[in-house]
Design a protein around this motif. Structure first.
Motif, PDB file in Angstrom:
ATOM      1  N   GLU A  24      -0.476  45.148  -5.301  1.00 22.40           N
ATOM      2  CA  GLU A  24       0.265  46.668  -5.094  1.00 22.40           C
ATOM      3  C   GLU A  24       0.247  47.427  -6.163  1.00 22.40           C
ATOM      4  OE1 GLU A  24       1.170  47.116  -1.566  1.00 22.40           O
ATOM      5  OE2 GLU A  24       0.251  45.047  -1.432  1.00 22.40           O
ATOM      6  N   VAL A  25       0.478  47.060  -7.321  1.00 20.92           N
ATOM      7  CA  VAL A  25       0.643  47.688  -8.417  1.00 20.92           C
ATOM      8  C   VAL A  25      -0.866  48.380  -8.681  1.00 20.92           C
ATOM      9  CG1 VAL A  25       0.859  47.552 -11.084  1.00 20.92           C
ATOM     10  CG2 VAL A  25       2.425  46.562  -9.342  1.00 20.92           C
ATOM     11  N   SER A  26      -1.918  47.385  -8.626  1.00 27.89           N
ATOM     12  CA  SER A  26      -3.289  47.958  -8.814  1.00 27.89           C
ATOM     13  C   SER A  26      -3.560  48.992  -7.992  1.00 27.89           C
ATOM     14  CB  SER A  26      -4.329  46.630  -8.730  1.00 27.89           C
ATOM     15  OG  SER A  26      -4.292  46.495  -7.171  1.00 27.89           O
ATOM     16  N   ASN A  75       3.629  48.033  -0.534  1.00 25.25           N
ATOM     17  CA  ASN A  75       4.701  47.344  -0.052  1.00 25.25           C
ATOM     18  C   ASN A  75       5.714  47.248  -1.127  1.00 25.25           C
ATOM     19  OD1 ASN A  75       3.663  46.410   2.467  1.00 25.25           O
ATOM     20  ND2 ASN A  75       2.864  44.670   1.557  1.00 25.25           N
ATOM     21  N   LEU A  76       5.690  48.284  -2.248  1.00 25.54           N
ATOM     22  CA  LEU A  76       6.678  48.511  -3.283  1.00 25.54           C
ATOM     23  C   LEU A  76       7.832  49.083  -2.766  1.00 25.54           C
ATOM     24  CD1 LEU A  76       4.106  49.141  -6.174  1.00 25.54           C
ATOM     25  CD2 LEU A  76       5.199  46.852  -5.781  1.00 25.54           C
ATOM     26  N   LEU A  77       7.873  50.053  -1.867  1.00 30.88           N
ATOM     27  CA  LEU A  77       9.103  50.972  -1.621  1.00 30.88           C
ATOM     28  C   LEU A  77      10.124  50.071  -0.760  1.00 30.88           C
ATOM     29  CD1 LEU A  77       7.017  54.331  -0.630  1.00 30.88           C
ATOM     30  CD2 LEU A  77       7.970  53.068  -3.005  1.00 30.88           C
ATOM     31  N   ASP A  78      11.165  50.283  -1.314  1.00 30.77           N
ATOM     32  CA  ASP A  78      12.483  49.491  -0.917  1.00 30.77           C
ATOM     33  C   ASP A  78      13.531  50.672  -0.433  1.00 30.77           C
ATOM     34  OD1 ASP A  78      14.574  47.784  -0.018  1.00 30.77           O
ATOM     35  OD2 ASP A  78      14.538  46.778  -1.923  1.00 30.77           O
ATOM     36  N   ARG A  79      14.091  50.700   0.713  1.00 31.27           N
ATOM     37  CA  ARG A  79      14.940  51.921   1.170  1.00 31.27           C
ATOM     38  C   ARG A  79      16.366  51.411   0.418  1.00 31.27           C
ATOM     39  NH1 ARG A  79      13.003  55.583   3.677  1.00 31.27           N
ATOM     40  NH2 ARG A  79      11.196  55.417   5.095  1.00 31.27           N
ATOM     41  N   ASN A  80      16.441  50.005   0.131  1.00 36.50           N
ATOM     42  CA  ASN A  80      17.879  49.688  -0.614  1.00 36.50           C
ATOM     43  C   ASN A  80      17.920  49.737  -2.018  1.00 36.50           C
ATOM     44  OD1 ASN A  80      18.902  48.832   1.918  1.00 36.50           O
ATOM     45  ND2 ASN A  80      17.897  47.016   1.749  1.00 36.50           N
ATOM     46  N   TYR A  81      17.260  51.002  -2.609  1.00 30.49           N
ATOM     47  CA  TYR A  81      16.867  51.142  -4.101  1.00 30.49           C
ATOM     48  C   TYR A  81      18.270  51.248  -4.782  1.00 30.49           C
ATOM     49  CZ  TYR A  81      16.999  56.093  -2.999  1.00 30.49           C
ATOM     50  OH  TYR A  81      17.203  57.038  -2.559  1.00 30.49           O
ATOM     51  N   VAL A  82      19.161  51.856  -3.915  1.00 29.95           N
ATOM     52  CA  VAL A  82      20.402  52.124  -4.273  1.00 29.95           C
ATOM     53  C   VAL A  82      21.196  51.035  -4.965  1.00 29.95           C
ATOM     54  CG1 VAL A  82      22.626  53.072  -3.529  1.00 29.95           C
ATOM     55  CG2 VAL A  82      20.714  53.833  -2.534  1.00 29.95           C
ATOM     56  N   TYR A  83      20.914  49.787  -4.335  1.00 24.93           N
ATOM     57  CA  TYR A  83      21.639  48.776  -4.962  1.00 24.93           C
ATOM     58  C   TYR A  83      21.196  48.343  -6.469  1.00 24.93           C
ATOM     59  CZ  TYR A  83      23.427  48.176  -0.197  1.00 24.93           C
ATOM     60  OH  TYR A  83      24.004  48.374   0.733  1.00 24.93           O
ATOM     61  N   ASN A 135       9.781  63.595 -16.569  1.00 24.58           N
ATOM     62  CA  ASN A 135      10.663  62.884 -17.205  1.00 24.58           C
ATOM     63  C   ASN A 135       9.907  61.381 -17.764  1.00 24.58           C
ATOM     64  OD1 ASN A 135      11.046  61.066 -15.324  1.00 24.58           O
ATOM     65  ND2 ASN A 135      13.046  61.963 -14.672  1.00 24.58           N
ATOM     66  N   GLY A 136       8.938  61.263 -17.299  1.00 29.10           N
ATOM     67  CA  GLY A 136       8.093  60.007 -17.624  1.00 29.10           C
ATOM     68  C   GLY A 136       8.534  58.823 -16.955  1.00 29.10           C
ATOM     69  N   VAL A 137       9.603  58.822 -16.082  1.00 31.21           N
ATOM     70  CA  VAL A 137       9.929  57.643 -15.453  1.00 31.21           C
ATOM     71  C   VAL A 137       8.786  57.041 -14.536  1.00 31.21           C
ATOM     72  CG1 VAL A 137      11.529  56.513 -13.762  1.00 31.21           C
ATOM     73  CG2 VAL A 137      12.177  58.249 -15.363  1.00 31.21           C
ATOM     74  N   LEU A 138       8.095  58.004 -13.757  1.00 30.35           N
ATOM     75  CA  LEU A 138       6.889  57.317 -13.004  1.00 30.35           C
ATOM     76  C   LEU A 138       5.959  56.717 -13.806  1.00 30.35           C
ATOM     77  CD1 LEU A 138       6.903  59.989 -10.090  1.00 30.35           C
ATOM     78  CD2 LEU A 138       7.567  57.532  -9.968  1.00 30.35           C
ATOM     79  N   TYR A 139       5.349  57.329 -14.723  1.00 30.46           N
ATOM     80  CA  TYR A 139       4.320  56.805 -15.697  1.00 30.46           C
ATOM     81  C   TYR A 139       5.107  55.304 -16.221  1.00 30.46           C
ATOM     82  CZ  TYR A 139       1.661  55.461 -19.793  1.00 30.46           C
ATOM     83  OH  TYR A 139       1.178  54.815 -20.698  1.00 30.46           O
ATOM     84  N   ASN A 140       6.221  55.422 -16.802  1.00 32.32           N
ATOM     85  CA  ASN A 140       6.750  54.271 -17.426  1.00 32.32           C
ATOM     86  C   ASN A 140       6.973  52.956 -16.560  1.00 32.32           C
ATOM     87  OD1 ASN A 140       7.203  54.732 -20.601  1.00 32.32           O
ATOM     88  ND2 ASN A 140       7.977  56.565 -19.382  1.00 32.32           N
ATOM     89  N   VAL A 141       7.482  53.191 -15.134  1.00 34.17           N
ATOM     90  CA  VAL A 141       7.605  52.270 -14.333  1.00 34.17           C
ATOM     91  C   VAL A 141       6.228  51.587 -13.887  1.00 34.17           C
ATOM     92  CG1 VAL A 141       7.979  53.343 -12.246  1.00 34.17           C
ATOM     93  CG2 VAL A 141       9.236  51.420 -12.566  1.00 34.17           C
ATOM     94  N   VAL A 142       5.326  52.314 -13.824  1.00 35.00           N
ATOM     95  CA  VAL A 142       3.807  51.774 -13.013  1.00 35.00           C
ATOM     96  C   VAL A 142       3.281  51.036 -14.322  1.00 35.00           C
ATOM     97  CG1 VAL A 142       1.823  52.368 -12.096  1.00 35.00           C
ATOM     98  CG2 VAL A 142       3.509  53.535 -11.102  1.00 35.00           C
ATOM     99  N   ASP A 146       2.204  47.039 -14.298  1.00 33.47           N
ATOM    100  CA  ASP A 146       1.105  46.668 -14.657  1.00 33.47           C
ATOM    101  C   ASP A 146       0.912  45.805 -15.749  1.00 33.47           C
ATOM    102  OD1 ASP A 146      -1.987  46.800 -14.232  1.00 33.47           O
ATOM    103  OD2 ASP A 146      -1.919  48.025 -16.096  1.00 33.47           O
ATOM    104  N   ASP A 147       1.480  46.128 -16.791  1.00 36.30           N
ATOM    105  CA  ASP A 147       1.498  45.229 -17.914  1.00 36.30           C
ATOM    106  C   ASP A 147       2.015  44.051 -17.982  1.00 36.30           C
ATOM    107  OD1 ASP A 147       0.416  47.348 -19.640  1.00 36.30           O
ATOM    108  OD2 ASP A 147       2.224  48.145 -20.587  1.00 36.30           O
ATOM    109  N   LEU A 148       3.132  43.807 -17.159  1.00 37.04           N
ATOM    110  CA  LEU A 148       3.728  42.561 -16.969  1.00 37.04           C
ATOM    111  C   LEU A 148       2.962  41.706 -16.124  1.00 37.04           C
ATOM    112  CD1 LEU A 148       7.660  43.689 -16.178  1.00 37.04           C
ATOM    113  CD2 LEU A 148       6.856  42.355 -18.308  1.00 37.04           C
ATOM    114  N   CYS A 149       2.210  42.391 -14.902  1.00 43.61           N
ATOM    115  CA  CYS A 149       1.240  41.393 -14.243  1.00 43.61           C
ATOM    116  C   CYS A 149       0.154  41.032 -14.905  1.00 43.61           C
ATOM    117  CB  CYS A 149       0.923  42.187 -13.045  1.00 43.61           C
ATOM    118  SG  CYS A 149       2.182  42.616 -11.806  1.00 43.61           S
ATOM    119  N   ARG A 150      -0.428  41.981 -15.861  1.00 40.97           N
ATOM    120  CA  ARG A 150      -1.465  41.509 -16.658  1.00 40.97           C
ATOM    121  C   ARG A 150      -1.151  40.326 -17.817  1.00 40.97           C
ATOM    122  NH1 ARG A 150      -5.857  45.011 -16.732  1.00 40.97           N
ATOM    123  NH2 ARG A 150      -5.649  46.933 -15.682  1.00 40.97           N
TER     124      ARG A 150
END
Length: 161
Positions: A24-26, A75-83, A135-142, A146-150
């Motif tokens: 999914e991240v790829s 499959n990364l999107l989760d409507r319960n992200y508020v939690y 604000n860089g959040v989208l870059y940093n989260v992806v 990716d870094d963690l998976c690698r």
């Protein structure tokens, strides 16, 4: 999210997390360079026609729209992200960036929750997608996902001493 364990590895083990998230991240990795280059850049503009007295609406960079479409196809999107936000006390972009920086492989669900907030909220509030790039959040989260998976993919390939 509809990730399922194929019963070949222990549920929520590092191998399980990597096998669920890596494909999914790829799908989002090709956008990392563009996301990085556009931190602190306005990637949406407002268009209105004063002659017709029309309401202004956002016009997005095509790369941003392609990224959003790719994220929506995962499959990364989760409507319960508020939690994720309430559990981790995330209130500002600074909070999000600090959390992303300190995240580990076991935090992949929460990282996906941060991505979800921007993609899903942006579908109803036009400025959120551009804000996530700026604000860089989208870059940093992806990048972090990716870094963690690698890292853990390579770690699982190494023989134990």
């Amino acid at each position: 999210m509809s990730f399922e364990n194929d019963n070949n590895v222990n549920e929520n083990s590092v191998e399980d997390i990597v096998s669920r998230y890596r494909p999914e991240v790829s799908k989002l990795v090709p956008y990392l360079r563009w996301l990085q280059e556009n931190v602190k850049v306005e990637v949406a503009s407002s268009y209105s026609n004063s002659d017709l007295k029309s309401m202004p609406f956002p016009v997005y960079d095509s790369n941003l729209l392609a990224f959003v479409k790719a994220a929506q196809a995962t499959n990364l999107l989760d409507r319960n992200y508020v939690y994720v936000y309430s559990r981790n006390h995330l209130n500002t972009a600074k909070d999000e960036l600090l959390y992303i920086n300190d995240a580990q492989i076991t935090d992949m669900d929460d990282l996906a929750g941060i991505l979800s907030k921007y993609i899903l909220t942006g579908m109803t509030k036009g400025s959120v997608w551009a804000e996530g790039v700026r604000n860089g959040v989208l870059y940093n989260v992806v990048k972090k996902m990716d870094d963690l998976c690698r890292f853990w993919e390579k770690a699982s390939d190494r023989p134990l001493a």
